[in-house]
Design an enzyme around this catalytic site. Structure first.
Site, PDB file in Angstrom:
ATOM      1  N   ARG A  18       0.818  -1.225   0.000  1.00 42.06           N
ATOM      2  CA  ARG A  18       0.000   0.000   0.000  1.00 42.06           C
ATOM      3  C   ARG A  18       0.847   1.269   0.000  1.00 42.06           C
ATOM      4  O   ARG A  18       0.421   2.313  -0.494  1.00 42.06           O
ATOM      5  CB  ARG A  18      -0.947   0.026   1.194  1.00 42.06           C
ATOM      6  N   GLU A  67     -18.277   5.128  -0.592  1.00 41.02           N
ATOM      7  CA  GLU A  67     -17.480   4.444  -1.617  1.00 41.02           C
ATOM      8  C   GLU A  67     -18.159   4.392  -2.981  1.00 41.02           C
ATOM      9  O   GLU A  67     -17.492   4.361  -4.016  1.00 41.02           O
ATOM     10  CB  GLU A  67     -17.134   3.025  -1.153  1.00 41.02           C
ATOM     11  N   HIS A 118      -5.300  -2.853   1.871  1.00 40.08           N
ATOM     12  CA  HIS A 118      -5.850  -3.671   2.968  1.00 40.08           C
ATOM     13  C   HIS A 118      -6.626  -4.880   2.468  1.00 40.08           C
ATOM     14  O   HIS A 118      -7.632  -5.283   3.049  1.00 40.08           O
ATOM     15  CB  HIS A 118      -6.711  -2.814   3.899  1.00 40.08           C
ATOM     16  N   ASP A 126      -8.376  -6.551  12.372  1.00 36.61           N
ATOM     17  CA  ASP A 126      -9.704  -5.998  12.069  1.00 36.61           C
ATOM     18  C   ASP A 126     -10.749  -7.094  11.843  1.00 36.61           C
ATOM     19  O   ASP A 126     -11.946  -6.856  11.932  1.00 36.61           O
ATOM     20  CB  ASP A 126      -9.648  -5.076  10.841  1.00 36.61           C
ATOM     21  N   ARG A 176      -2.052  -4.430   3.543  1.00 33.17           N
ATOM     22  CA  ARG A 176      -1.707  -3.549   4.657  1.00 33.17           C
ATOM     23  C   ARG A 176      -0.352  -3.906   5.266  1.00 33.17           C
ATOM     24  O   ARG A 176       0.414  -3.017   5.639  1.00 33.17           O
ATOM     25  CB  ARG A 176      -2.777  -3.666   5.738  1.00 33.17           C
TER      26      ARG A 176
END
Lengths: 326, 275
Positions: A18, A67, A118, A126, A176
């Site tokens: 990223r 989004e 991610h 997460d 990520r």
């Protein structure tokens, strides 16, 4: 053959794919390429903020947490002659905005690059809601969409440059977690090409993304046991380099496909389709097996979901044992 | 064009809409007829800066039909404006045609972007307005969306974004015919007072009779001249199926083709209106 990182660099340098997004967009903007980035309240996480930090604040558009609007704003920006990149996390940047990507970006064949970060289990703690394991399947099914899954920072930088230089929709998948470097810093890649990173005669391991380093580690372990594995980076899932991969299958007569993605619809499926049509040999798929993710550290999850080097070694042995049986 | 010529142009477009949908055997007459006068005002009332001979002319105004199911109205308008021959209109929805059931920008000159999935056009228009501003182009961006379409959440994502970005050169026209496939919008899932909602989102809201073409030309021209910071929303009060007595205010004519005998009746009514 593409140039790989030196063993020292591979051992020392860890960087997330990223991190290439904002830095490369800034590099392109500096060079006069009309790139713009459209993000959804994640400019720090996706690193698109670096475009603004580099003096191109007018080229970064923050849609807030929206989004669907993000993808179509990018579509509109492309209509005005810009090379528009979207950000967000892979789960929202593809799944939440699938219809926008399908009906506006792809159906109109617009110069929009879906470039979320991610992806996969790299988002770790997460948990399953955020660990996108179906994005390659979603994007691969869209007519006109190219799908790129870079292995490391240098490959991600090359993929972003390729995406910018290729007219029409392109998907670039980034993660990520910081991962060891595989390629030389200045590596250049081509859409539709697969790269043989290591030659072998007993089995073909086709991988991409973070699974490249797992595949290379598996190949080392297999060599110690006398099994010569050929390792291919299929960073271009679509178009897939059928020629290079089929030639390898014809030589080794069996394959393992490894990806940080569901076994359904991604690279594993793409290679099975190729094998069925071009060179029918046993194929074992290493990936997340039709389930959602879980909270945990990235490295732990690689083992938990059996997509680490050890799992590839096991799959290779199974594939080799099935040679000639189908 | 003067008011009489504009009325005749709209009348001709309505006839073509009905002929092409009847010939196709499917399509959306109700919402096509409700936005016909809006499109007539835009394309023939001197509002849009466009050139049929050069559809990609730099600096042109852009138009996006967010409610893509009104494609017959857009196709008939573009054909009358010279983008392609009017004879082609009867190929609507047939295999091999450029005139797909919903607009395809890769096929039809004058169509800026493909539409048909509701709720997306306003976002695209907002992005386009950002892009034109970024490159210093002069053009305005106009879009027509349906009132039923405003039930899509993305419309409000775009409304928020456009006001935040101060897109004064964006003009959204709501074809406010108060009907959707399943019935009256206030019965299906009431979006409420759309003008008040856009105003609350920071837009410059104006209202107009969506079938009074000179009034439409005035309000659209004024929106274009305004050049303020707020994007402009024009709520055009319209009648679904406008111009054909048995289609007017009937949700059942949202997506149904007339039978040949119904077409004859409709064309006779329109011919009478033109006199």
């Amino acid at each position: 053959m593409v140039k790989l990182a030196s063993p020292e660099a591979a051992a020392q340098t860890k960087k997330a794919t990223r991190a290439a997004l904002g830095a490369t967009l800034a590099e392109l903007a500096d060079a006069g390429v009309p790139v713009v980035a459209v993000d959804a309240d994640l400019t720090g996480s996706t690193t698109t903020k670096k475009l603004a930090d580099a003096g191109h604040a007018d080229r970064l558009f923050n849609c807030g947490i929206a989004e669907q609007n993000m993808v179509d704003v990018a579509a509109g920006l492309s209509l005005a002659g810009n090379v528009a990149f979207t950000g967000s996390f892979a789960v929202f940047g593809t799944g939440r905005a699938y219809d926008q990507i399908r009906n506006t970006v792809c159906y109109s064949n617009l110069n929009v690059k879906i470039a979320p970060t991610h992806a996969g289990i790299s988002v770790g703690p997460d948990g399953g809601s955020h660990q996108m394991l179906e994005d390659v399947a979603l994007m691969r099914g869209l007519p006109g969409m190219r799908v790129l899954v870079p292995a490391d920072f240098a490959a991600a930088r090359a993929a972003i440059k390729l995406a910018a230089a290729t007219p029409g929709p392109v998907y670039v998948r980034m993660g990520r977690a910081a991962v060891p470097c595989v390629y030389d810093d200045d590596v250049e890649l081509e859409i539709g090409r697969a790269y043989v990173l290591r030659e072998g005669t007993d089995v073909t391991i086709v991988a991409n993304g973070v699974e490249i380093r797992e595949a290379l580690a598996a190949a080392d372990a297999l060599a110690a046991e006398g099994i010569a594995a050929e390792v291919i980076d299929a960073f271009s899932v679509k178009p897939l380099d059928g020629e290079t991969i089929a030639a390898s299958l014809a030589k080794t007569r069996c394959a393992v496909v490894a990806e940080e993605h569901s076994v359904n619809g991604g690279l594993g499926s793409a290679v099975c389709e190729l094998a069925a049509e071009a060179c029918p040999v046993p194929v074992e798929r290493v990936g997340v097996r039709d389930r959602f993710g879980k909270s945990g550290e990235f490295e732990e999850l690689l083992a938990y979901f059996s997509i680490d080097a050890a799992a590839i070694v096991d799959a290779v042995k199974k594939a080799v044992s099935r040679k000639g049986l189908c | 064009m003067d008011a009489t010529q504009l009325a005749h142009k709209a009348n001709d477009i309505r006839k073509d809409i009905l002929v092409m949908i009847t010939e196709a055997g499917s399509g959306h007459p109700g919402g096509s007829l409700s936005c016909t006068d809006i499109l007539t005002a835009l394309y023939f009332g001197g509002v849009l800066d466009h050139d049929a001979a050069d559809p990609k002319k730099p600096g042109r105004d852009r138009f996006i039909l967010a409610k893509g199911h009104a494609a017959p109205a857009l196709y008939a308008t573009l054909a009358h404006a010279g983008y392609f021959p009017t004879e082609e209109l009867v190929t609507l929805r047939k295999l091999g045609t450029r005139l797909q059931g919903h607009p395809d920008s890769n096929l039809v000159p004058g169509v800026e972007v493909s539409t048909g999935s509701l709720g997306q056009g306003l976002s695209v228009a907002a992005g386009l307005a950002c892009g034109l501003r970024l490159s210093g182009e002069e053009g305005h961006v106009f879009t027509v969306l349906g009132d039923g379409e405003c039930e899509e959440g993305q419309v409000w994502e775009a409304a928020m974004f456009a006001a935040h970005q101060k897109l004064g050169r964006l003009v959204a026209i709501i074809d406010n015919n108060e009907l959707q496939i399943d019935g009256c919008i206030h019965d299906v899932c009431d979006p409420g007072d759309l003008g008040a909602k856009f105003a609350a989102f920071g837009w410059d809201v104006r209202e107009v009779d969506g079938h009074d073409i000179p009034a439409l030309v005035d309000v659209l021209s004024a929106a274009k001249a305004a050049d303020g910071e707020a994007p402009v929303c024009i709520v055009a009060h319209t009648v679904k199926g406008k111009g054909v007595s048995f289609m007017e205010n009937q949700a059942g004519w949202h997506g149904k083709a007339p039978k040949p005998e119904e077409l004859e009746t409709a064309l006779a009514e329109l011919a009478a209106q033109a006199e």
